[in-house]
Scaffold this motif. Sequence first.
Motif, mmCIF file in Angstrom:
data_model
loop_
_atom_site.group_PDB
_atom_site.id
_atom_site.type_symbol
_atom_site.label_atom_id
_atom_site.label_comp_id
_atom_site.label_asym_id
_atom_site.label_seq_id
_atom_site.Cartn_x
_atom_site.Cartn_y
_atom_site.Cartn_z
ATOM 1 N N ASP A 1 16.025 35.972 15.035
ATOM 2 C CA ASP A 1 15.657 36.151 13.638
ATOM 3 C C ASP A 1 16.528 37.216 12.984
ATOM 4 O OD1 ASP A 1 13.847 35.203 11.544
ATOM 5 O OD2 ASP A 1 13.117 37.264 11.510
ATOM 6 N N SER A 2 16.952 38.212 13.749
ATOM 7 C CA SER A 2 17.862 39.222 13.215
ATOM 8 C C SER A 2 19.182 38.575 12.788
ATOM 9 C CB SER A 2 18.132 40.312 14.254
ATOM 10 O OG SER A 2 16.957 41.026 14.553
ATOM 11 N N TYR A 3 19.730 37.728 13.659
ATOM 12 C CA TYR A 3 20.946 37.007 13.301
ATOM 13 C C TYR A 3 20.732 36.159 12.040
ATOM 14 C CZ TYR A 3 23.899 37.904 17.418
ATOM 15 O OH TYR A 3 24.710 38.482 18.358
ATOM 16 N N ARG A 4 19.589 35.474 11.970
ATOM 17 C CA ARG A 4 19.300 34.609 10.815
ATOM 18 C C ARG A 4 19.253 35.403 9.519
ATOM 19 N NH1 ARG A 4 15.165 33.339 7.487
ATOM 20 N NH2 ARG A 4 13.809 34.888 8.474
ATOM 21 N N ILE A 5 18.545 36.530 9.549
ATOM 22 C CA ILE A 5 18.404 37.351 8.338
ATOM 23 C C ILE A 5 19.751 37.920 7.902
ATOM 24 C CG2 ILE A 5 17.436 39.520 7.473
ATOM 25 C CD1 ILE A 5 14.919 38.854 9.148
ATOM 26 N N ILE A 6 20.526 38.435 8.862
ATOM 27 C CA ILE A 6 21.837 38.997 8.539
ATOM 28 C C ILE A 6 22.724 37.951 7.873
ATOM 29 C CG2 ILE A 6 23.973 39.907 9.540
ATOM 30 C CD1 ILE A 6 22.132 41.208 11.724
ATOM 31 N N SER A 7 22.729 36.748 8.431
ATOM 32 C CA SER A 7 23.575 35.674 7.918
ATOM 33 C C SER A 7 23.058 35.120 6.592
ATOM 34 C CB SER A 7 23.666 34.564 8.960
ATOM 35 O OG SER A 7 24.429 33.484 8.472
ATOM 36 N N THR A 8 21.760 34.868 6.498
ATOM 37 C CA THR A 8 21.175 34.239 5.308
ATOM 38 C C THR A 8 21.291 35.120 4.081
ATOM 39 O OG1 THR A 8 19.594 33.007 6.664
ATOM 40 C CG2 THR A 8 19.053 33.259 4.323
ATOM 41 N N TYR A 9 20.996 36.424 4.248
ATOM 42 C CA TYR A 9 20.936 37.320 3.093
ATOM 43 C C TYR A 9 22.168 38.221 2.968
ATOM 44 C CZ TYR A 9 16.203 35.583 2.973
ATOM 45 O OH TYR A 9 15.104 34.748 2.908
ATOM 46 N N LYS A 10 23.194 37.914 3.769
ATOM 47 C CA LYS A 10 24.467 38.650 3.680
ATOM 48 C C LYS A 10 24.261 40.163 3.801
ATOM 49 C CE LYS A 10 26.764 34.833 2.951
ATOM 50 N NZ LYS A 10 26.039 33.900 3.785
ATOM 51 N N ASN B 1 29.957 38.330 9.667
ATOM 52 C CA ASN B 1 31.095 38.813 8.873
ATOM 53 C C ASN B 1 30.711 39.450 7.544
ATOM 54 O OD1 ASN B 1 30.341 36.497 7.561
ATOM 55 N ND2 ASN B 1 32.217 35.356 8.003
ATOM 56 N N SER B 2 29.430 39.433 7.160
ATOM 57 C CA SER B 2 29.032 40.121 5.927
ATOM 58 C C SER B 2 28.879 41.620 6.139
ATOM 59 C CB SER B 2 27.700 39.560 5.403
ATOM 60 O OG SER B 2 26.642 39.825 6.321
ATOM 61 N N ILE B 3 28.727 42.050 7.398
ATOM 62 C CA ILE B 3 28.427 43.456 7.683
ATOM 63 C C ILE B 3 29.647 44.328 7.432
ATOM 64 C CG2 ILE B 3 27.595 45.082 9.409
ATOM 65 C CD1 ILE B 3 26.314 42.750 10.878
#
Length: 463
Positions: free
Chosen positions: A324-333, A360-362
């Motif tokens: 879910d951490s990966y999902r949130i990071i990717s979904t919400y940039k 890659n948004s981080i």
Amino acid sequence: MKKIMPPRLKAGNDFFDDKFNQFYSSIGYPDEWIEQGKEYATDDAYVISHPSWFLELMPPPPMISIYQLLKETAKKHPDETAVIFLDKKITYAELDLLIGKYAALLRKLGIKKGSVVATMLPNSLQHIVAFYAVTMIGAVHMPIDVMFKTEEIAYQLKDSGSKIIFVLEHLYERVRPLKEEGQIDTIITTHLKDWAAPDAVVPKGLKVCWDTPKLELSDALNFFDAIAALEPVIELPVIEPKTDPALLLYTAGTIGQSKGVIETHFNLVFNSLSHSHAFRVTEEREVNFSIMPMFHTSGYLLHQLPVLYQGGTVIPIPIFDIEDSYRIISTYKVNVIFAPPTFFIALMSKKEIIDRYPLNSIKMTIACSAPVPNEVQEEWKNLTGLDLVNGWGMTETNSGGIISIPNIKEKLNSIGIPVFSEVKITDDDGQTVKRNTEGEICYRGLQVAAGYLNKPRETETTF
């Protein structure tokens, strides 16, 4: 290219140049402290940060409440997304409305300036509303660890004098006995489903709270029902930022019982600004993966309050789940993450997920709350191309007291430089030691907390 002042060991007295003096004067740093700092020899284990070491200068901290700092942001960015919790967004204008309504409920319940209001909620929209609403009316927000049992809750309530508590409904049974015994006058509850998107992704660790049906409680107020018909507070009390407390945080209590650390409005405003400008690496609106717990100083200043000061987006994370951490990071940039080293170790243990949820948004990652092994920093850099920044801080220093600034850190095992403040190392007799000598950290700065609640002797000794 920006010119960076070398360490005082190399610069000598040229370290205290016009830029240095102008900056510290602008933020209200005492002249006496600056003069004392100049007395240390260049090879003494003493450092005061030079303003050129940071990406940008911190502006003078305004003498306002921490709520008013948010209010200014809400005026500038009313339609921007302030918070995303369980995949449901809220704008700054909507957040400010909820804050005002809860503040009205608290006043209706008899909460006045200086009253302590307890909150026992995980990281959530409701917890953010609770913090700002309490401080809006000059009361003191006092969070309690959601893992605490009834006896531990009772101690913190008694020590702080709080007679009201806002809890997750799932935790109601832990506080009910305290109301029956008369230690609490009012219980306010909320369910996880009270603020969540219809299609919210719920991590496994939250399922037990999510799946439990909402309760009909005759001796508690339902948060959203209780504030629905109320008009938001408009008239605000006069706040003395440097003396009026805003937040009461209890330390871990490694020796004896835990101590309540008093954080003033000025402490929180100062560090909202200092953490924003000292740590800044991107001009984009910051989107913060807010996993540090809100019963701890890091839950506010790493990096929630600074992001809300900037007009960015906070994503409160109530429980850690790798996928879910990966999902949130990717979904919400997500572009800023402060988390324990174990968080980054866990992410790297599932490299196969990166292909599905790229990182890659981080733009900035900071590991906090524990030492960060060199090997972890190296592996994260190889995987993402990002420095895993580290530092040092404590409740008494309002989180980031020392930070390894991105892009200028020379050694992986360094924790960095003081954040617009001073640090020295002393021996057992309190004498300043020479550089590269082990000793005790002594820290001084405008962000240092006001002291310990009900503990004048410990306050005098420590502060």
